[in-house]
Design an enzyme around this catalytic site. Structure first.
Site, short mmCIF file in Angstrom:
data_model
loop_
_atom_site.label_atom_id
_atom_site.label_comp_id
_atom_site.label_asym_id
_atom_site.label_seq_id
_atom_site.Cartn_x
_atom_site.Cartn_y
_atom_site.Cartn_z
N LYS A 77 0.81 -1.25 0.02
CA LYS A 77 -0.31 0.09 0.04
C LYS A 77 1.11 1.51 -0.17
O LYS A 77 2.25 1.84 0.47
CB LYS A 77 -1.22 -0.12 1.47
CG LYS A 77 -1.35 -0.95 1.57
CD LYS A 77 -2.75 -0.80 2.61
CE LYS A 77 -4.09 -1.40 2.34
NZ LYS A 77 -5.24 -0.96 1.17
N ARG A 89 -10.41 -11.41 1.47
CA ARG A 89 -11.18 -12.40 1.17
C ARG A 89 -10.84 -14.13 0.69
O ARG A 89 -11.38 -14.22 1.44
CB ARG A 89 -11.53 -12.63 -0.82
CG ARG A 89 -10.60 -12.36 -1.67
CD ARG A 89 -10.88 -11.35 -2.63
NE ARG A 89 -10.26 -9.86 -2.86
CZ ARG A 89 -11.48 -9.26 -3.36
NH1 ARG A 89 -11.46 -8.83 -4.43
NH2 ARG A 89 -11.09 -7.57 -2.98
N1 BES Z 1 -8.48 -3.64 4.05
C1 BES Z 1 -8.52 -3.17 2.70
C2 BES Z 1 -9.27 -2.39 2.49
C3 BES Z 1 -9.81 -0.68 2.80
C4 BES Z 1 -8.52 0.07 2.31
C5 BES Z 1 -10.62 -0.57 4.15
C6 BES Z 1 -8.93 1.54 3.04
C7 BES Z 1 -10.52 0.71 4.71
C8 BES Z 1 -10.01 1.40 3.95
C9 BES Z 1 -8.38 -4.70 2.27
O1 BES Z 1 -7.93 -5.59 2.50
C10 BES Z 1 -7.79 -3.44 0.63
O2 BES Z 1 -6.82 -3.67 0.55
N2 BES Z 1 -8.98 -3.94 -0.31
C11 BES Z 1 -8.38 -3.24 -2.00
C12 BES Z 1 -8.79 -4.61 -2.84
C13 BES Z 1 -8.07 -4.19 -4.34
C14 BES Z 1 -6.74 -4.80 -4.44
C15 BES Z 1 -8.60 -5.65 -4.87
C16 BES Z 1 -8.97 -1.71 -2.16
O3 BES Z 1 -9.88 -1.88 -2.04
O4 BES Z 1 -8.73 -1.28 -2.36
MN MN Z 2 -5.34 -4.90 1.46
#
Ligand code: BES
Ligand code: MN
Ligand code: ZN
Length: 497
Positions: free
Chosen positions: A278, A352
């Site tokens: 990230k 997931r």
């Molecule tokens: N934990 C995150 C989702 C999230 C991000 C929740 C920011 C709250 C605030 C999740 O694991 C994630 O990183 N999801 C990605 C999915 C993508 C790679 C398809 C996302 O939402 O960017």
């Molecule tokens: Mn994630």
């Protein structure tokens, strides 16, 4: 706060009540509530309203001392709006204002005698929860990890709620306290830094809950997860030095042969994104990526405390998502517990991957229904903001009913959800050339493709998915966990008894 209920009537009058302070309502139309009238023998309250010292607007307050018609040292006038038909919002702001005034008093006990039964389209259970939740939230501390503690809580510590003293009302109070305490646990766990709140910490918290409330508990370790062939869950934990924990809590409050409700929480105690790392800014907030798990534990605290007569099983799939030389790489293919293989195109779509194996594990309980709770997608925050959790399920009758029940519990508790779609079209977006499924969809509808991914693992039972990415915590100056969706989940479970 120490809460109690007291019924005031012609024998036990409010006027004769000994207390540091009594809060009573007044209206913008210059009328007094019943409780205010009861204290106005000397006319001081009428005079105060006439003078314009208090408008009666929701949340306005005026503290009077030496009110001749009251044995209490002080009377707090609280505005609740135009007239006797009180809106939800007005009642909530009057409760906040009263509690704020109580916190600034030189006395430690008070009576809140607001018109709890006059809130439009709401019942006593709602008003009771409003008072208890607001008071509990006001004294929630975030200085647990500070050396220099925040100022100590002052003012009223013992709050008497004026309401009829029957057993049903006492039960409502006990339930409201249980929900508030459950939400507090969820908030505490969410706010704790990820170097402390590890998967092991979550497991220890669950063990403590089990000891306190008599739940059965099982914590599965890496070896057992390997034996169960949870290759998808294990692929997420590969880059981490922290041991994964798969926590199973059982509250068997119902009849032995009644099918349980199963709650499944995403427990990523820190989500760096893994090799699909990230961006830096705001990454600290990924300590909140265990809030689904936190809400399962908080809900268990609530149902344990209220002794809910229902069979409920809580599953928490906890691990960290870290990059390392051993971490799962984009393109790696893993085998899930139900046999389906998954191409991990993005290691940041890890929620997931842990949930799918937990959802397969849930089959063994022959559940009445399964609800998973997860901070699953940033896209859900884009879609719904911070007001509603995203609710997903299949379109079959049983799942539709479950969705309706969850939506209703959300409305009832003020912890709302909003329905978003799953359909075969979203599943199509998850096609992989090399595995049964990809872990991310082609562009568009990222919350829906995430839910559609999970749906593949839930075909043996009635299921719903709550995406709490936008509701579990607040960012910015007021950064902190909200305790959501504990009120929704607890209300949903209570409605099933
Ligand atoms: N934990 C995150 C989702 C999230 C991000 C929740 C920011 C709250 C605030 C999740 O694991 C994630 O990183 N999801 C990605 C999915 C993508 C790679 C398809 C996302 O939402 O960017
Ligand atoms: Mn994630
Ligand atoms: Zn995540």
């Amino acid at each position: 706060m120490d809460f109690s209920i007291k019924a005031f009537d012609t024998k036990n009058t409010l006027a004769a009540a000994k207390s540091g302070c009594i809060a009573v309502a007044v209206y913008e139309n210059k009328k007094l509530s019943q409780a205010a009238k009861a204290l106005d023998q000397g006319g001081e309250i009428t005079a105060a309203l006439k003078s314009g010292d208090i408008t009666g607007k929701p949340g306005s307050t005026l503290l009077l001392r030496g009110v001749s018609g009251a044995a209490a040292a002080r009377v707090l006038l609280v505005g609740v709006g135009a007239d006797e038909a009180i809106s939800e919002k007005s009642f909530a702001s009057s409760v906040s204002a009263a509690l704020k005034a109580f916190a600034a008093l030189g006395s430690t006990d008070a009576i809140i005698a607001l018109p709890m039964l006059d809130v439009k389209a709401r019942d006593l259970a709602w008003s009771m929860r409003c008072v208890v939740m607001t008071a509990t939230e006001a004294e929630f501390r975030t200085d647990g990890q500070k050396f220099k503690k925040d100022p100590a809580i002052t003012g009223v510590r013992k709050l008497t709620i004026a309401a009829d003293g029957g057993a049903a009302t006492k039960t409502l109070l006990a339930q409201a306290i249980a929900v508030a305490n459950g939400a507090s646990l969820t908030k505490e766990l969410g706010n704790l830094s990820a170097n402390i709140c590890t998967p092991t910490y979550l497991a220890n918290t669950a063990k403590k809950l089990a000891a306190d409330y008599g739940f059965d508990i099982e914590v599965l370790e890496r070896k057992q997860l390997e034996a169960l062939k949870m290759g998808s869950f294990l692929s997420v934990t590969r880059g981490s030095e922290e041991a994964p924990k798969f926590i199973v809590l059982k509250h068997m409050g119902g009849k032995a042969k009644d099918a349980p409700v199963v709650l499944v929480g995403k427990g990523i105690t820190f989500d760096t994104g893994g090799i699909s790392l990230k961006a830096g800014p705001g990454m600290d907030e990924m300590k909140y990526d265990m809030c689904g798990a936190g809400s399962v534990l908080g809900t268990f605290r609530a149902i344990g405390e209220m002794g809910l007569k229902l069979n409920v099983i809580g599953i928490v799939a906890a691990c960290e998502n870290m990059p390392s030389g051993r971490a799962t790489k984009p393109g790696d293919i893993v085998s899930s517990m139900n046999g389906l293989t998954i191409e991990v195109l993005n290691t940041d779509a890890e929620g997931r991957l842990v949930l799918c194996d937990a959802l397969t594990y849930a089959e063994r309980f022959n559940p009445a229904c399964v609800v998973d709770i997860a901070t699953l997608t940033g896209a859900c925050v884009v879609a719904l903001g911070h007001h509603n959790s995203g609710l997903f399920t299949r379109a079959d009758d049983a799942c539709e009913q479950l969705a309706d029940d969850l939506l209703a519990a959300g409305k009832q508790s003020g912890d709302t959800a909003w329905r978003l779609p799953i359909s075969e079209a979203y599943n199509e977006q998850l096609k992989s050339n090399f595995a049964d499924l990809a872990n991310i969809g082609s562009p568009g509808g990222a919350s829906c493709t995430a839910a559609a991914f999970l749906e593949n693992f839930t075909r043996k039972y009635t299921w719903a998915h709550l995406d709490i990415a936008g509701t579990a915590w607040k960012s910015g100056g007021a950064k902190g966990a909200t305790g959501r969706p504990v009120p929704l989940l607890t209300t949903f479970l209570m409605n099933r008894v």
